[in-house]
Structures are given as structure tokens and as C-alpha cells.
Design an enzyme around this catalytic site. Structure first.
Site, PDB file in Angstrom:
ATOM      1  N   HIS A   1      39.671  43.841  33.567  1.00 28.98           N
ATOM      2  CA  HIS A   1      40.751  42.864  33.740  1.00 28.98           C
ATOM      3  C   HIS A   1      40.264  41.418  33.647  1.00 28.98           C
ATOM      4  O   HIS A   1      40.785  40.529  34.322  1.00 28.98           O
ATOM      5  CB  HIS A   1      41.479  43.090  35.068  1.00 28.98           C
TER       6      HIS A   1
ATOM      7  N   CYS B   1      44.365  40.028  41.203  1.00 27.94           N
ATOM      8  CA  CYS B   1      43.212  40.741  40.648  1.00 27.94           C
ATOM      9  C   CYS B   1      42.293  39.879  39.784  1.00 27.94           C
ATOM     10  O   CYS B   1      41.105  39.730  40.071  1.00 27.94           O
ATOM     11  CB  CYS B   1      43.689  41.932  39.815  1.00 27.94           C
TER      12      CYS B   1
END
Length: 584
Positions: free
Chosen positions: A139, A78
Site C-alpha cells: 500500500h 494505512c
């Protein structure tokens, strides 16, 4: 005065005779909606061959736009993939990589994050007059030196508005326990702490000024009571549920911990509200789904609706959210003025299972999955782009493209230019999308696992072949498996990888599943391909400048950096569900 009146009259006549003139100027800068799903497998969508999971809204987007069948993520995890998406650069260039086991930001208590000297497409578009919003998963880091500095907040990277989850979904986030009692107790405990603190301070001052006669031991006991209460409260909330599973609106925490199953619907409402507020445009909306990452929080409306358990239910709920965003674009009469892009950050997570129930995505015919930087299943992602009236509907492109291409593509359609002081690895897709050229500008694409180069893709300018050279591949476990079930994620280096000398070679046009390596005996061009790619790797490495590795050196957990919606450690709040606690 007469000439001035005539000039004004002629101006109004021009406007009346050509009412679309001002609109045409605006149309040169389209609204932009980018949708990125988390951990979605390319084989999970109807338009990419799945006939058992219903994704009618995404399939509609494919029919009305251009489908990229050879779309590649810059990383199979990610954090680095999203960094490359935002900047148009391999994550090794920005330092968003690791030479250790952890290849993503592991907690909101880590000071790691996207360096400020990186330029995102949001920053480019903001300079072009765009209103910019990020709604969903971030993130890319949050705090650096204190729990409130928010040095890696999206506002530092060109976004005007933010609502979403600064971290990522993890197993403790759902199903979440009821917090009504905790929220009620929290406010009373904090009031108790304040009263005891005021009393202790008053008694201490009175004692020093000889106005009251109390033993010092009593005052010290009151102070000790405050510290012990805070310590035990903090100790009772060691679960990441309380420190990483939270939602923010702009700079403020709205839910800590969050109710994950309702987060997606709130985010969709936020997205629609942003588009409505900025319907005169131009705007950039980056919508990054929490779906379809484990633990797959799904509303009761969709549980049990698919043939593939909770994962299939979650995919179908995600598709319905895509439909709501597309419907809003239509309802605001923005369809012809809005470029829409849909993708996933990397391949589906094969190792995500509960018993015999698969909780990760399906990567179709492609080998491998999330965490596998070289195998196609980890980095081959869906790519859909719609711009009605500007791009042909129903077109399918088989040429290699990359998530990094979005950066220069958005620069081109917005009238901006890419930075000239750094290497930009993405390429402007508009000539390929509009049919002005038939070949991808990517001759070589480099596939990193953390800081380690695992594979290289070569698409020669004078050939239809797409060669793939593997220097390193993960060791699947247990023996005979097709993923890394014992470690949950495949490793990038060490004893759990195989170093290939000579390298493995595949031609993806003939063997997209990478099932049978080519050899000198089976492929006449074997030596030419291996040497050409080796020369390209040598030149590529010359362009990589040494930078601090964010995910190695700064990827540690610090309790003092964990965000808190109250006074630490009394961090509980919910301003979304009717129970609101005021930040102290």
C-alpha cells in the site's frame, strides 16, 4: 613454513577453546521479525485487557518481551502510517499526505507512492548485510508511467524479496466468486484473439501484395472484432476485484483476482520459508497482515470460533498465524538471536458495520478510532518487543513511544546509523527497553490528519504528565454518535470538523479516555501548557519542507497503470491454486 604451521594450529585451538566466538560476532546483528496487523484495535488483545477474544500467541509474546502501553502511530490511516513506520519520519515530510478527502492510495491505478529519496529501515539493514523480505500488504504505490514499470515496488526500498498484496483489502475482495470458468474462458478467448489477429495481418499483407482477393471491409471487420472483444471483456471486469485484489511474488502477479481467504496462510508459509532459507542470518522479515481489515476474509476453520462474530474470528485466526511464525523461530533455534516486534498500523475502524454487526476493532478505553488523527483511539496501538536474553521479559513501559521509533532502533541494533541529511522523528528505543533510561526521548509528538495538524502531545521532562492539546476535532455523525457513521471516515478539514480556539486540553495520565477537557478554572497549568505547545508547534513547522503531496496530486485512477498478469485487458491468472496461466 614452521611459523605458518604454528599460527594455523594456534588459530584452530582458539576456535576449539572458544567455539562461540564467531557466533558472538553474528549475534551483534540480530535477525529481525516485524509484524504489523491492519486496523487492529488496542483493546482486541488479551495482553491489553480483552478477556473475550482469545489471543494466546500474542499474549505469550507480551509475557516474553516488553509491552509498550503508550505506543503511537504517526497517522490514523494505512498509507501514511506505514510510510512513517518505514522511514521514521512524519508522513508530512515525505509527502505521503493529502489535503483532500482520500488519505490513502485509492487504487493500483494511481501513480502515487513513497518517494524514492526516502530511506527505509530495510535499505539501512541491507547495507549491513541483511537479507530483507516484505511479505503481506504494501500500500505504498506500484506503477508510475506504465502498468509494468513497478516504480514503487518494494524492491526499490531495500527489500530483496516480496510476496503479498501491493494494494489493500477492499469489500469486493471477499467473498470472491468462483473463477474457474473465467480462467478457462480467458485462455480460449486470448487464443481466439491471436488467431484472428494473425489472420487479419496475413490477409492485409496478401491484399497489399495482390496475392489474395478479399474485400477490405472483411479485414476491417476482423480488426474491429478484436477491439470490440477487448472492450467488452474489459467492461465486464470494472469491479476493483479484478484490478486491485491481486497477489504478487517478486515482480510477477500470481493471482488476479486473488482468493483472499487463503492468502494469509500462503503468506505465513512464505515467511517461514524465507526464515528457513536465511536461518544463518542476519535477516529482516517484515510481515504485514491482511488481517483484520474488512471484508475480514476468514477460513472455515476459524469462522464461528469467537464471541464477536466475523471480526473476532478474524482476530483469532491472525493470532494463530502469529503463533506459527513464533513457532518457526523456535524450531529454527533462532529465538535468542531474533528481535520480534508486533503492532498495528492504527486504531480499529469504528464505522465498519454491517447492520448491527461490528466489523471493526475495539479501541478499549480510548476515544475515537481509525481516521481520527487526534483522538487517542485512532492512533494508540499495541506495541510488543521481544529479544530473549537482551530485553527483560514481562516488562511494561508507560512512556510515550512511536511506530517511527522502529527506524532508529533497527539502525542501532544492526550497527547502522540514521541518515544525517534529513529530520528523523523516531528515537532509538533500546536504552528505554533495556532500562538504561526511564524516560522517553519524545517530549512532543504531533498528530496529523492528512496535511492538517489536529493535536499535539507533550510529555515534560520534569513531570509524569502527558498533556494532549487538540486544535481540531471531527464532527461525529449522526448527532450523539461517537464516530463518523454517515461519512464512514471522519474528515480532516471543512464543515465536518470543529476548530477549537482556545484548544481542548487533556492530561492523559489522569484522563486517558479524553472525556473531560481541562480549563483555566480546573487546571492551574492550563495557560503554561497551551503556550508551551504553541511554541513547539511553531518550531516544528519550521522543520517541514514543502514537497509534492502524493495522496493529493497523484492519487487518481488511471486504467493504463493497473497491473495485468496477461495481455491487457485479458488479466486473469491463478498460479497458487493448481490452475496456472502463462503470462503472454
Amino acid at each position: 613454513m614452521l611459523f605458518r604451521s604454528l599460527f594455523v594450529a594456534l588459530s584452530w585451538m582458539c576456535v576449539l577453546l572458544n567455539p562461540c566466538q564467531s557466533q558472538e560476532v553474528h549475534d551483534d546483528k540480530p535477525n529481525i521479525v516485524l509484524m504489523m496487523v491492519d486496523d487492529l484495535g488496542i483493546g482486541d488483545l488479551g495482553c491489553f485487557g480483552n478477556d473475550t477474544i482469545r489471543t494466546p500467541n500474542i499474549d505469550r509474546l507480551a509475557r516474553e518481551g516488553v509491552q509498550l502501553n503508550h505506543h503511537i502511530a504517526a497517522a490514523s490511516m494505512c498509507t501514511p502510517s506505514r510510510a512513517a513506520f518505514l522511514t521514521g519520519r512524519y508522513p508530512i515530510r515525505s509527502g505521503m499526505v493529502s489535503n483532500a478527502v482520500d488519505r490513502v492510495i485509492i487504487t493500483l491505478g494511481a501513480p502515487a507512492g513513497l518517494p524514492h529519496n526516502e530511506t527505509t529501515f530495510a535499505a539501512l539493514l541491507k547495507k549491513q548485510g541483511y537479507s530483507t523480505a516484505l511479505i503481506g500488504k504494501w500500500h505504498q504505490g506500484l506503477n508510475c508511467q506504465s502498468r509494468y514499470d513497478q516504480c514503487h515496488h518494494p524492491y526499490h526500498y531495500g527489500f530483496d524479496y516480496y510476496y503479498g498484496m501491493p494494494f489493500t483489502l477492499i469489500d469486493p475482495c471477499w467473498p470472491d466468486p468462483s473463477r474457474d470458468t473465467e480462467l478457462a474462458i480467458r485462455s480460449k478467448i486470448w487464443l481466439c484473439v491471436q488467431l484472428v489477429a494473425v489472420a487479419a495481418l496475413t490477409f492485409a499483407l496478401g491484399k497489399l501484395s495482390r496475392l489474395v482477393s478479399l474485400p477490405w471491409s472483411l479485414i476491417f471487420c476482423m480488426i474491429l472484432f478484436i477491439f470490440l472483444l477487448g472492450y467488452f471483456w474489459f467492461s465486464s471486469y470494472k469491479s476493483p476485484l479484478y484490478w486491485d485484489c491481486l497477489l504478487m511474488r517478486e515482480h510477477d502477479i500470481t493471482e488476479q483476482p486473488m482468493k483472499a481467504e487463503r492468502a494469509g496462510s500462503i503468506m505465513v508459509k512464505e515467511a517461514i520459508s524465507f526464515m528457513e532459507r536465511n536461518r544463518e542470518g542476519p535477516f529482516l522479515l517484515v510481515f504485514t497482515f491482511l488481517h483484520v481489515h474488512v471484508p475480514l476474509p476468514t477460513t472455515t476453520e476459524f469462522i464461528g470460533t469467537s464471541k464477536h462474530g466475523l471480526y473476532g474470528d478474524n482476530v483469532q485466526e491472525m493470532d494463530s498465524m502469529v503463533g506459527k511464525i513464533l513457532d518457526a523461530i523456535d524450531n529454527f533455534h533462532l529465538k535468542n538471536r531474533t528481535l520480534v516486534y508486533f503492532t498495528s498500523d492504527h486504531g480499529g475502524h469504528l464505522e465498519s458495520r454491517v447492520g448491527h454487526s461490528q466489523r471493526g476493532g475495539w479501541n478499549g478505553i480510548y476515544r475515537g478510532g481509525k481516521g481520527m488523527a487526534g483522538w487517542e483511539g485512532g492512533i494508540r496501538v499495541p506495541g510488543l518487543i521481544r529479544w530473549s536474553g537482551r530485553l527483560p521479559a514481562g516488562k511494561v513501559i508507560e512512556e510515550p513511544t512511536s511506530l517511527m521509533d522502529i527506524f532508529p532502533t533497527l539502525a542501532a541494533v544492526s550497527g547502522s546509523s540514521v541518515p544525517q541529511d534529513r529530520v528523523i522523528d523516531g528515537r532509538n528505543l533500546m536504552p528505554l527497553l533495556q532500562g538504561e533510561v526511564q524516560r522517553s526521548e519524545h517530549e512532543f509528538l504531533y498528530h496529523y490528519c492528512g496535511a492538517f495538524l489536529h493535536a499535539v502531545r507533550w510529555h515534560p521532562k520534569d513531570s509524569d504528565a502527558v498533556w494532549k492539546v487538540h486544535y481540531v476535532t471531527p464532527v461525529f455523525q449522526p448527532p450523539g454518535a461517537q464516530a463518523c457513521f454517515e461519512t464512514l471516515f471522519c474528515r480532516c478539514s471543512g464543515k465536518l470538523v470543529t476548530y477549537h480556539d482556545p484548544p481542548l486540553l487533556f492530561d492523559l495520565t489522569r484522563d486517558p479516555s479524553e472525556s473531560t477537557p481541562l480549563t483555566q478554572d480546573t487546571e492551574p497549568l492550563y495557560d503554561v501548557v497551551i503556550q508551551t505547545v504553541a511554541n513547539a508547534v511553531k518550531e516544528h513547522r519550521k522543520s517541514i519542507l514543502p514537497v509534492q503531496q502524493q495522496l493529493s496530486e497523484l492519487n487518481y485512477d488511471s486504467p493504463w497503470l493497473k497491473p495485468c498478469c496477461g495481455v491487457f485487458p485479458f488479466c486473469l491468472c491463478d498460479t497458487e491454486g493448481g490452475t496456472s496461466t502463462v503470462r503472454a
